[in-house]
Scaffold this active site. Structure first.
Site, PDB file in Angstrom:
ATOM      1  N   LYS A  33       0.870  -1.179   0.000  1.00 40.51           N
ATOM      2  CA  LYS A  33       0.000   0.000   0.000  1.00 40.51           C
ATOM      3  C   LYS A  33       0.911   1.236   0.000  1.00 40.51           C
ATOM      4  O   LYS A  33       2.041   1.175   0.519  1.00 40.51           O
ATOM      5  CB  LYS A  33      -0.875  -0.028   1.271  1.00 40.51           C
ATOM      6  CG  LYS A  33      -1.748   1.193   1.487  1.00 40.51           C
ATOM      7  CD  LYS A  33      -2.928   1.241   0.543  1.00 40.51           C
ATOM      8  CE  LYS A  33      -3.784   2.494   0.765  1.00 40.51           C
ATOM      9  NZ  LYS A  33      -4.583   2.836  -0.435  1.00 40.51           N
ATOM     10  N   CYS A 116      -2.681   9.255  -7.282  1.00 38.93           N
ATOM     11  CA  CYS A 116      -3.949   9.045  -6.592  1.00 38.93           C
ATOM     12  C   CYS A 116      -4.947  10.101  -7.082  1.00 38.93           C
ATOM     13  O   CYS A 116      -4.706  11.301  -6.937  1.00 38.93           O
ATOM     14  CB  CYS A 116      -3.749   9.161  -5.084  1.00 38.93           C
ATOM     15  SG  CYS A 116      -5.282   8.996  -4.188  1.00 38.93           S
ATOM     16  N   LYS A 150       4.725   5.547 -10.959  1.00 38.17           N
ATOM     17  CA  LYS A 150       3.365   5.119 -11.327  1.00 38.17           C
ATOM     18  C   LYS A 150       2.544   6.312 -11.778  1.00 38.17           C
ATOM     19  O   LYS A 150       2.362   7.285 -11.031  1.00 38.17           O
ATOM     20  CB  LYS A 150       2.688   4.423 -10.141  1.00 38.17           C
ATOM     21  CG  LYS A 150       1.331   3.831 -10.513  1.00 38.17           C
ATOM     22  CD  LYS A 150       0.813   2.897  -9.460  1.00 38.17           C
ATOM     23  CE  LYS A 150      -0.492   2.246  -9.875  1.00 38.17           C
ATOM     24  NZ  LYS A 150      -1.007   1.338  -8.859  1.00 38.17           N
TER      25      LYS A 150
HETATM   26  C1  SIN Z   1      -6.394   5.601  -1.869  1.00 34.48           C
HETATM   27  O1  SIN Z   1      -5.817   5.216  -0.837  1.00 34.48           O
HETATM   28  O2  SIN Z   1      -7.303   6.458  -1.834  1.00 34.48           O
HETATM   29  C2  SIN Z   1      -6.015   5.040  -3.205  1.00 34.48           C
HETATM   30  C3  SIN Z   1      -4.633   5.398  -3.540  1.00 34.48           C
HETATM   31  C4  SIN Z   1      -4.382   5.579  -5.002  1.00 34.48           C
HETATM   32  O3  SIN Z   1      -5.290   5.461  -5.828  1.00 34.48           O
HETATM   33  O4  SIN Z   1      -3.254   5.875  -5.354  1.00 34.48           O
END
Ligand code: SIN
Length: 295
Positions: A33, A116, A150
């Site tokens: 994550k 994000c 990314k």
């Molecule tokens: C999120 O934690 O809201 C998703 C993260 C992402 O899309 O990079």
């Protein structure tokens, strides 16, 4: 990596136990994550909705912060797991600090999340080639492990952003993160997600991701890692033919379970045999040889 099929960031990615399970299920590597400098609670519920064609999320980058997370990376390395640490930040120095600490803990590579779609300061980096170059260069100066970048599909010209990352020293491009989207509850007459906007993943975005990989492959020399809606070995083959050197799987773990990794690697092996190829490299980018788009 023992095979080119990784777990993508954001799925089962917050503890060494879940990440180790994914590795044991056959992933070639696991991406954590996204981790930041400080602990972060994320957004209030609802943060995720299954739309049938795909999954919409706005988690808000919840994570325990790098100081706590280094323990998970160390445990993964003790268990022999190939681990790529996903990193986000609000400034270049923050990315560099977090990436440095996770590399020191043993991460095999870092993946910089500039993409994000609903935490605006993070998503905005990926929409600006200059900022992408600045953050990538800063991180490259402070870590000696490979740096993946990314990218977000929420731009007009993803290839030019990839090019900026390459010129700043990125070792690979990961494409794509989720597509900015929303859903509305017709009974409550309001957006479903507490954050209003979220990121769409899963089968609905596969053609968008494939197009992005195809365009990026034509623009850069560094490897491209394809991600976005891959739910079968056939999808995976499409990404390799478009130019991906490796792929990532995320939403399919939710849709099909952990057996998806072996389904894809075994399907790829059979496909390569059928085509008379001994390595995956032999098919990378092959679709480009047979196409020219009208000018
Ligand atoms: C999120 O934690 O809201 C998703 C993260 C992402 O899309 O990079």
């Amino acid at each position: 990596m023992r095979n080119p099929v990784m777990l993508s960031a954001g799925v089962l990615g917050i503890s060494h136990r879940t990440l180790r399970r994914v590795y044991e299920a056959g992933a070639g590597a696991v991406v954590t994550k996204s981790i930041g400098a400080e602990p972060r609670k994320g957004f209030k519920n609802p943060t995720l909705v299954d739309l049938g064609v795909g999954v919409l999320n706005a988690m808000g980058l919840p994570n325990p912060g790098v100081k706590e997370f280094v323990k998970e990376v160390e445990a993964l390395k003790r268990d022999g797991v190939c681990v790529i640490a996903s990193v986000y930040g609000f400034r270049a120095e923050e990315y560099a600090q977090v990436a440095g600490e996770l590399c020191d803990a043993g991460a095999d590579a870092v993946e910089l999340n500039y993409s994000c779609p609903h935490v605006s300061q993070v998503g905005l980096i990926g929409q600006n080639p200059q900022l992408v170059a600045e953050v990538t260069e800063t991180v490259k100066h402070s870590v000696s492990k490979p740096v993946y970048v990314k990218l977000t599909p929420n731009v007009t010209d993803i290839a030019s952003v990839a090019k900026a990352a390459e010129e700043a020293g990125a070792d690979a491009i990961t494409a794509i993160n989720t597509v900015r989207a929303m859903a509305i509850d017709i009974e409550f007459q309001r957006p479903v997600l507490s954050a209003v906007y979220g990121g769409l993943s899963g089968p609905a975005i596969k053609p968008i991701a494939l197009r992005a990989v195809y365009e990026i492959y034509e623009a850069v020399e560094i490897p491209v890692i394809g991600v976005g809606g891959i739910t079968s070995w056939r999808d995976a083959v499409e990404f390799f033919l478009a130019g991906a050197s490796a792929i990532q799987v995320g939403t399919a773990v939710y849709l099909k379970g952990l057996s998806i990794f072996r389904q894809i690697t075994q399907g790829l092996k059979r496909y390569l045999e059928r085509k008379g190829c001994s390595t995956i490299e032999e098919i990378v980018g092959k679709a480009h040889k047979h196409s020219s788009s009208p000018k």
